[in-house]
Scaffold this active site. Structure first.
Site, PDB file in Angstrom:
ATOM      1  N   HIS A  62      20.016  -5.374 -23.421  1.00 46.06           N
ATOM      2  CA  HIS A  62      20.569  -4.074 -23.083  1.00 46.06           C
ATOM      3  C   HIS A  62      21.675  -3.221 -24.279  1.00 46.06           C
ATOM      4  O   HIS A  62      21.646  -3.475 -25.379  1.00 46.06           O
ATOM      5  CB  HIS A  62      22.008  -5.037 -22.085  1.00 46.06           C
ATOM      6  CG  HIS A  62      20.867  -5.788 -20.842  1.00 46.06           C
ATOM      7  ND1 HIS A  62      22.237  -6.146 -19.955  1.00 46.06           N
ATOM      8  CD2 HIS A  62      20.080  -5.893 -20.795  1.00 46.06           C
ATOM      9  CE1 HIS A  62      21.605  -6.346 -18.591  1.00 46.06           C
ATOM     10  NE2 HIS A  62      20.308  -6.865 -19.558  1.00 46.06           N
ATOM     11  N   TYR A 119      30.527  -4.269 -14.531  1.00 50.20           N
ATOM     12  CA  TYR A 119      31.740  -4.641 -14.235  1.00 50.20           C
ATOM     13  C   TYR A 119      32.871  -3.741 -13.537  1.00 50.20           C
ATOM     14  O   TYR A 119      32.665  -2.019 -13.483  1.00 50.20           O
ATOM     15  CB  TYR A 119      32.562  -4.006 -15.817  1.00 50.20           C
ATOM     16  CG  TYR A 119      32.273  -4.717 -17.330  1.00 50.20           C
ATOM     17  CD1 TYR A 119      31.339  -5.292 -18.038  1.00 50.20           C
ATOM     18  CD2 TYR A 119      33.166  -6.468 -17.369  1.00 50.20           C
ATOM     19  CE1 TYR A 119      30.738  -5.758 -18.492  1.00 50.20           C
ATOM     20  CE2 TYR A 119      32.544  -7.724 -18.400  1.00 50.20           C
ATOM     21  CZ  TYR A 119      31.687  -7.260 -19.166  1.00 50.20           C
ATOM     22  OH  TYR A 119      31.120  -7.947 -19.524  1.00 50.20           O
ATOM     23  N   PRO A 128      37.480 -13.924 -19.740  1.00 48.51           N
ATOM     24  CA  PRO A 128      35.385 -13.568 -20.302  1.00 48.51           C
ATOM     25  C   PRO A 128      35.257 -12.607 -20.235  1.00 48.51           C
ATOM     26  O   PRO A 128      34.131 -11.690 -20.710  1.00 48.51           O
ATOM     27  CB  PRO A 128      34.734 -14.762 -19.080  1.00 48.51           C
ATOM     28  CG  PRO A 128      36.112 -15.480 -18.414  1.00 48.51           C
ATOM     29  CD  PRO A 128      37.635 -15.457 -19.098  1.00 48.51           C
ATOM     30  N   LYS A 183      33.115 -12.560 -25.359  1.00 47.01           N
ATOM     31  CA  LYS A 183      33.393 -12.918 -27.003  1.00 47.01           C
ATOM     32  C   LYS A 183      33.545 -14.327 -27.314  1.00 47.01           C
ATOM     33  O   LYS A 183      32.897 -14.631 -28.423  1.00 47.01           O
ATOM     34  CB  LYS A 183      34.402 -12.111 -27.077  1.00 47.01           C
ATOM     35  CG  LYS A 183      34.880 -10.370 -27.363  1.00 47.01           C
ATOM     36  CD  LYS A 183      33.616 -10.276 -28.697  1.00 47.01           C
ATOM     37  CE  LYS A 183      33.918  -8.519 -28.456  1.00 47.01           C
ATOM     38  NZ  LYS A 183      32.102  -8.523 -28.951  1.00 47.01           N
ATOM     39  N   TYR A 196      32.749  -4.474 -28.026  1.00 46.97           N
ATOM     40  CA  TYR A 196      31.466  -5.041 -27.476  1.00 46.97           C
ATOM     41  C   TYR A 196      30.061  -5.661 -28.563  1.00 46.97           C
ATOM     42  O   TYR A 196      30.143  -6.651 -27.911  1.00 46.97           O
ATOM     43  CB  TYR A 196      31.222  -4.678 -26.255  1.00 46.97           C
ATOM     44  CG  TYR A 196      30.576  -4.926 -24.973  1.00 46.97           C
ATOM     45  CD1 TYR A 196      31.232  -5.516 -23.799  1.00 46.97           C
ATOM     46  CD2 TYR A 196      29.425  -5.714 -24.624  1.00 46.97           C
ATOM     47  CE1 TYR A 196      30.670  -5.792 -22.876  1.00 46.97           C
ATOM     48  CE2 TYR A 196      29.349  -6.870 -23.948  1.00 46.97           C
ATOM     49  CZ  TYR A 196      29.970  -7.516 -22.882  1.00 46.97           C
ATOM     50  OH  TYR A 196      29.450  -7.180 -21.392  1.00 46.97           O
TER      51      TYR A 196
END
Ligand code: RFL
Ligand code: PHB
Length: 391
Positions: free
Chosen positions: A72, A201, A293, A297, A385
């Site tokens: 991704h 998200y 979560p 990570k 990220y």
């Protein structure tokens, strides 16, 4: 029985450590309380940082991941009824890999066993002793119920948050830092096509939702819920209805409903142990630290820890020097705290808090607006990220 490194726990930390040590010519034995089938079926994390992908490849564990994993280039943040793309590849030159943790575990177990490695599944009454001396050992009952003692030079405590290693350190030696969040995640696996090509998200008035993936035909979705949520009150129809509602808005993607094959509730906490070592015991992964979560990570931190630990052990067996092992904890805690901050920040920005007043809510939306409209804001999220370089 004697082995150079005794490892407690066959999660990502213990298994990848064993593989890294094997490739450096160092012998290890893993003592694991669960069965192989249980470890291979435990559904957890799904996102690998750029550096974790490189590590698994370099460790000889990446072949199936490179074939089946989903690359991704970014994620979507959804709020105010619209999705906003954060393009990691444009912002950092890096991508992430969506590949289930249980697949990483399966690959690592297969590799260790194929190379003649020892993983003692279904061990019970596991305890560790004498790790403040040069002759530590792990005691347990094997799968047949026989009492065993594994003598070793070092113990790696890779037994997760509820393991025995961290609580075995004498009181007063370790300092714990923690935060418990007033919500949890209800996670499902469903046999449906993805709702979107990347993860979404979603910050919604009804609470957070996350749309993740496992493969072109299996998806992993999460809903913010209460920590004591009763799964009995969540029939499939209610889950689909709530997922649809938390995705609603002008450009709502088309969510396809289907068979839900798994449901579970995950508590959310932040937790750090300092230092992550005592004598000849070294803690790695969830045994030493937990992140909520939302930042994806946990597994990545576990992998970064064992890279550093493997370096320290390699140096010991090569040069008879404890120098790198002595600074193990100090060398990984910088990364750990950055991940703690990022995970706490993502959690705070995306969830609904019961004690949130209208001012707090406006600030949350302003932050999301800033992150998705400013290059600097988006770049900061992206850099965290995709993850920082491993040492
Ligand atoms: P694990 O995986 O918990 O493995 C510990 C192992 O030790 C065994 N064990 C014992 N063995 C012997 N004796 C004892 N007394 C023992 N006690 C325990 C256990 O059976 C187990 O096999 O820890 P490890 O290796 O440190 O790995 C950490 C990760 O599992 C964890 O951080 C991640 O799953 C967190 N996480 C995520 N991390 C990511 O990097 N990306 C993600 O996208 C992500 N999403 C998640 C997550 C965790 C979640 N849950 C369910 C907690 C999503 C969820 C929902
Ligand atoms: C997952 O796919 O399980 C997943 C993805 C991203 C997260 C957490 C979990 O932040």
């Amino acid at each position: 029985m004697h082995v150079q490194v005794g490892i407690v726990g066959a999660g990502p930390a213990g298994l990848v450590l064993s593989q890294l040590l094997h490739r450096a010519g160092i012998e290890s034995v893993i003592v694991e309380s669960r069965s192989r089938a249980y470890c291979e079926g435990r559904i957890r994390a799904g996102v690998l940082e750029h550096g974790s992908v490189n590590l698994l490849n370099a460790a000889g564990l990446g072949e199936r991941m490179m074939r089946e994993g989903l690359v991704h280039r970014g994620i979507y943040l959804r709020f105010g009824g619209r999705s906003h793309h954060v393009d990691f590849t444009e912002l950092t030159g890096k991508s992430i890999m969506v590949y289930g943790q249980h697949e990483v575990v399966k690959d690592a177990i297969a590799a260790r066993l194929a190379a003649g490695g020892t993983i003692l599944f279904e061990a019970s009454d596991v305890s560790i002793e004498r790790f403040d001396t040069a002759q530590p050992s792990i005691r347990f009952r094997d799968a047949g119920g026989n009492a065993q003692r594994l003598a070793c030079d070092f113990i790696a405590g890779c037994d997760g948050f509820h393991g025995v290693c961290r609580p075995s350190v004498p009181a007063g030696v370790l300092t714990f830092y923690d935060r418990v969040y007033p919500f949890a995640w209800l996670g499902i696996l469903a046999d449906v096509p993805p709702v979107c090509e990347e993860l979404i998200y979603s910050n919604s008035e009804r609470g957070f939702a996350l749309f993740s993936q496992r493969s072109p035909t299996v998806q992993r979705y999460y809903l913010q819920c209460t920590p004591d949520e009763d799964l009995g009150e969540w029939p499939d129809e209610r889950i689909w209805h709530e997922l649809q509602a938390r995705l609603a808005g002008e450009d709502a993607p088309h969510l396809i409903e289907g068979v839900i094959t798994q449901k579970g509730v995950t508590a959310m906490r932040s937790f750090v142990t300092e230092p992550m070592q005592f004598g000849r015991l070294f803690l790695a992964g969830d045994a030493a630290h937990i992140v909520p979560p939302t930042g994806a990570k946990g597994m990545n931190l576990a992998l970064a820890d064992v890279v550093a630990l493997a370096h320290g052990l390699e140096r010991y067996y090569r040069d008879h020097s404890m120098a790198t092992l002595d600074v193990y904890s100090a060398s990984v805690l910088g990364r750990v705290w950055k991940a703690e901050r990022f995970s706490w920040w993502m959690t705070s920005m995306l969830h609904k808090f019961d004690d949130q007043n209208p001012f707090d809510r406006k600030l949350q939306l302003a932050e999301l607006d800033y992150i998705t409209s400013s290059h600097a804001g988006a770049q900061s999220l992206a850099e965290n990220y995709v993850g920082f370089a491993m040492t």
